[in-house]
Every structure is written in structure tokens, then in C-alpha cells.
Write a protein that holds these residues in place. Structure first.
Motif, PDB file in Angstrom:
ATOM      1  N   GLU A   1       0.589  -1.196  -0.016  1.00 34.01           N
ATOM      2  CA  GLU A   1       0.026   0.068   0.076  1.00 34.01           C
ATOM      3  C   GLU A   1       0.679   1.393  -0.088  1.00 34.01           C
ATOM      4  O   GLU A   1       0.492   2.360  -0.660  1.00 34.01           O
TER       5      GLU A   1
ATOM      6  N   GLY B   1      -1.476  -1.167  -3.606  1.00 35.18           N
ATOM      7  CA  GLY B   1      -2.958  -1.235  -2.934  1.00 35.18           C
ATOM      8  C   GLY B   1      -3.024  -1.804  -1.709  1.00 35.18           C
ATOM      9  O   GLY B   1      -1.991  -2.357  -1.111  1.00 35.18           O
ATOM     10  N   ASN B   2      -4.169  -2.202  -1.477  1.00 34.43           N
ATOM     11  CA  ASN B   2      -4.559  -2.737  -0.223  1.00 34.43           C
ATOM     12  C   ASN B   2      -4.747  -4.296  -0.251  1.00 34.43           C
ATOM     13  O   ASN B   2      -5.594  -4.712  -1.032  1.00 34.43           O
TER      14      ASN B   2
ATOM     15  N   SER C   1      -8.011  -6.109  -0.174  1.00 37.82           N
ATOM     16  CA  SER C   1      -8.956  -5.509  -0.991  1.00 37.82           C
ATOM     17  C   SER C   1      -9.108  -6.998  -1.982  1.00 37.82           C
ATOM     18  O   SER C   1      -8.221  -7.183  -2.701  1.00 37.82           O
TER      19      SER C   1
ATOM     20  N   THR D   1      -7.858  -5.609  -5.485  1.00 38.70           N
ATOM     21  CA  THR D   1      -6.302  -5.676  -5.679  1.00 38.70           C
ATOM     22  C   THR D   1      -5.891  -7.136  -5.732  1.00 38.70           C
ATOM     23  O   THR D   1      -4.802  -7.399  -6.582  1.00 38.70           O
TER      24      THR D   1
END
Length: 447
Positions: free
Chosen positions: A31, A50-51, A54, A57
Motif C-alpha cells: 500500500e 494497493g490494499n 481488497s 487488488t
């Protein structure tokens, strides 16, 4: 193997580097933009910002075609949610870094399967186990056990005047009436050496020796050291690692004194630890160390959350002539510095879980993996399956394997150091020390 790593911290980055060198298809999700860019610049792998919890992602990282997903951020809940998503995507194997012990004590309410995880790894607990094993072999930088603990590998420093200095290993072994140990690797001035019979040991070498536990005193003498049982320790810092370790030491009846700066934390530790003496005070207050008996301590363990403080404390403890000094270091670039400042060895909660994870990344007949501090070699324990390509041939007649030594064989209840005439038999457990260029070839031969 297609591998997704969630989290590009010290553990994730270290594993991404190692696994990419072994030609796995590695994708990392991170992230933090700066950390992501740094990893992308350093390694030839795909890094996605990204997370990691998620689903979107994870899908962009190719979760549906993934063979192994490792969630290694420092947030337990993100790691568990990522594993649940991987479970939904039918990823064959999921590993999650989880530090909160509550998740390990769920009994029948939630199991690892319910959490979507095949393997939970607790870095602080693994690190405490590592320290406990080091205290059982005083002065060692590394310890690994084989054959139920009867076989052992220890990393020891060659002291001035040691009987092993000067002669070749062949000359030394000719003087022995039995093969009671084998030197698997040597760390010398930042270089890794896989020794031959013509190798000569030097003062200051860090040697990694395989032997039977019953021969440990002989090995210490060989390196110019004496083994002394640890009965009393002083610990700085009430970190998670320290708490886990104190509980282990209490069971072993080893007297421990723990110094913690924060008053509230010290009070909590006094309630949680029954037989550990808790002192509230400044960890680097040397006068307090003297009052609490630093001169009588067999070991000094710097386990605060501050790497620099641990290194400095370790240096001061060595000046107080404490025989064994161990420092907790989470910045991996500090680990090679420990011998230069006089500390016996360093431990890292981050590195402590790497060996556990690598065992699951490698093929199924690998029983254990041990990485060595300050050394590029790796100790791998294989099971010789019926398909193993090395069966029933004397080791001296096998095709040349650069940077490989066969260090130990466990056969039923028997454990021994092999010679050139030894043959590997089906179902043997074979311990090998190997340089990084030969690991993949070994996996192919033992599969």
C-alpha cells in the motif's frame, strides 16, 4: 510457482528477493507508495500498489491463478482477510503472519480453516523459541536440531589459540578416531565458504558445525571455547519477544531479571510473569545493572523495541564481561554488524519466520529449512522418496554438486555424519548445506 506476497516490509521484501532468485513468479502487493517503488527498483518482479485485503487488488495481482499466497503485513486483520479472499479463490496454500495470540487460542470457535489460513506464523513467538535454543547452546550464533534433537548444527566463533587454527581440515580429521563432527560452512570477513579437505581455519572464522549433541563439548574445545550452562539472565525491554521468552525460561527454572522503562508495562508484566523479577527503570542505566547483578549473569538479552539501544546495551554488557550477549534487531541491515561490536549474535522476529515459510514454499519432501546469519548457505533437510535420484550410490560417486555438502543422515533411530562411502537409502532424512546456486538443483534431485 506463482506466489503473491501481501506486504513489502522486511519479511515480505526478503522473501520476494530470495524466491525471485529461485525463479518463482512473484507478485508483491504494497500500500505504501515509497516502499512499493523501492522494491520495484531493486527486484525484477511485479509490484502492485494497493490494499492487500481488497478483493479487487488481489484479483489484479492474479489471485485466481496463484499457487501460494502469503499475507505478511504487520496488521493481523489485513492478513486474515487477504487469506479469506485467497480461500474463496481456491488458492492451494495460504500463509498469514499473525502476532495476536488470541487467534491461536480459539479452540472450537474458529479454526485455521475457518480463518482461511493453512499456516499461521507468529514472528515474536518464533523469535523467542530461537533465543531459548541459543541459550541451550551458549555462545552459538545459530542452532538447528535434527533427529529429535540428537543431531545438531551450531555456529561458533574460532577463538585465538583454538586447536583447529592453521591445519587443513583433512589433517585435523586424520587425528580423530571417529567422525564426530563436520564443518558445513565458514563465514570469513563477509564471505561464505563451503570448505574442502584443504581448507584451513583462521582465528575469527564463524564456523557452522554438524555433530551429535553428545559431542558438543568436543566441538567447543575444537573452537577454543568452553561450554557453561546458563542459569541466570538479565533482559532489557518488555517486548512481546521478551514476554514469550520469560515464560519459557520460567518452565526451565532459569532465573530472569527483566528491566522495563514504562511503569504501566512493568506493572502488567509483574502480574503476568510469576517467577521473573521485574524492575521498572531506564534500560541503559548501567548503575542499575550493577545493582541487579549484571556481573553474575550468564547471559544478557537486549530485547527492547529500539535496535540502536539493543546494540549499544549489548556493547556495554560485553564490557562487563557477560559471556553471552544477544540483541534483538529488526533492521536486517544491522544483523551483520553484531560481531563487529562484540555481541555474540542477533535475532530478528522478522527473520525468525522466514525459515518456517520457506519450508512450505519448497517442495513437499523438504522437512526443514535453516538460513544462517551472515552466511549465504542454507541448511535443508530432505526426505529421500522412492523417486530421489541419489539413492543407492556412494556419495563420492555422485555427479559433482558445486557448493553442496551432505552433512547428516537420520535413518530410523540412527543419526550419523556420512562419509564418501555412505549411500542414501529410501526414507532417509538427509541434511544438506547448500549455496544459493545449488538449491533448485537439489530440489529436483530429491523430489
Amino acid at each position: 510457482m506463482r506466489i503473491i506476497i501481501v506486504g513489502a516490509g522486511a519479511v515480505g521484501s526478503h522473501l520476494a528477493d530470495q524466491l525471485s532468485k529461485e525463479h518463482h513468479d512473484v507478485t508483491v502487493i504494497e500500500e505504501n507508495k515509497e516502499r512499493m517503488q523501492r522494491l520495484q527498483d531493486a527486484l525484477d518482479i511485479l509490484v502492485i500498489q494497493g490494499n492487500g485485503a481488497s478483493p479487487k487488488t488481489l484479483q489484479s495481482a492474479g489471485i485466481e491463478n496463484c499457487d501460494l499466497m502469503m499475507a505478511l503485513t504487520n496488521q493481523d486483520e489485513i492478513n486474515i482477510v487477504a487469506s479469506l479472499t485467497a480461500c474463496k479463490s481456491k488458492v492451494p496454500f495460504k500463509i498469514a503472519r499473525v502476532s495476536n495470540m488470541d487467534y491461536y487460542l480459539l479452540d472450537n470457535w474458529l479454526s485455521e480453516d475457518d480463518l482461511g489460513v493453512d499456516l499461521l506464523v507468529n514472528p515474536e513467538f518464533e523469535c523467542a523459541l530461537q533465543i531459548r535454543n541459543l541459550l541451550a547452546v551458549p555462545g552459538a550464533s545459530d542452532v538447528a536440531e535434527f533427529g529429535g534433537g540428537e543431531g545438531i548444527m551450531v555456529g561458533l566463533k574460532v577463538e585465538p589459540g583454538a586447536p583447529c587454527v592453521g591445519e587443513t581440515l583433512s589433517e585435523i580429521m586424520l587425528k580423530q578416531d571417529r567422525d564426530y563432527f563436520l564443518i558445513g560452512s565458514i563465514s570469513r570477513r563477509g564471505r561464505t565458504l563451503i570448505p574442502t579437505g584443504q581448507t584451513r581455519l583462521e582465528t575469527g572464522d564463524q564456523v557452522f558445525i554438524f555433530c551429535l549433541r553428545s559431542s558438543l563439548d568436543d566441538v567447543y574445545e575444537f573452537c577454543g571455547q568452553k561450554r557453561k550452562q546458563v542459569k541466570r539472565v538479565m533482559i532489557l525491554g518488555g517486548s512481546k519477544v521478551a514476554v514469550y521468552l520469560c515464560k519459557m525460561l520460567e518452565k526451565q527454572r532459569i532465573r530472569a531479571t527483566l528491566i522495563e522503562n514504562d511503569e504501566e508495562t512493568a506493572e502488567h508484566l509483574a502480574e503476568e510473569l510469576d517467577q521473573t523479577l521485574i524492575i521498572q527503570g531506564e534500560p541503559t542505566n548501567v548503575e542499575m545493572w550493577d545493582l541487579e547483578g549484571i556481573g553474575e549473569a550468564d547471559a544478557f538479552l537486549a530485547l527492547t523495541r529500539d535496535d540502536e539501544e539493543n546494540l549499544l546495551s549489548g556493547l556495554i554488557a560485553r564490557s562487563k564481561h557477560v559471556p553471552i550477549v544477544i540483541a534483538l534487531l529488526e533492521k536486517l541491515e544491522y544483523v551483520p554488524l553484531v560481531n563487529q561490536v562484540g555481541v555474540n549474535t542477533a535475532v530478528s522476529s522478522r527473520l525468525a519466520i522466514v525459515d518456517t515459510i520457506l519450508k512450505y514454499v519448497r517442495r513437499g519432501n523438504i522437512l526443514s529449512v535453516t538460513t544462517l546469519k551472515g552466511n549465504e548457505a542454507e541448511v535443508i533437510e530432505f526426505t529421500a522418496t522412492p523417486r530421489c535420484k541419489l539413492l543407492n550410490t556412494p556419495l563420492k560417486d555422485l555427479p559433482a554438486l558445486p557448493e553442496v555438502l551432505f552433512a547428516m543422515i537420520v535413518r530410523g533411530r540412527e543419526i550419523f555424519i556420512p562419509t564418501g562411502h555412505t549411500q542414501i537409502l529410501e526414507h532417509d532424512r538427509v541434511v544438506v548445506i547448500a549455496g544459493h546456486t545449488s538449491k533448485r538443483r537439489l530440489e529436483e534431485l530429491f523430489q
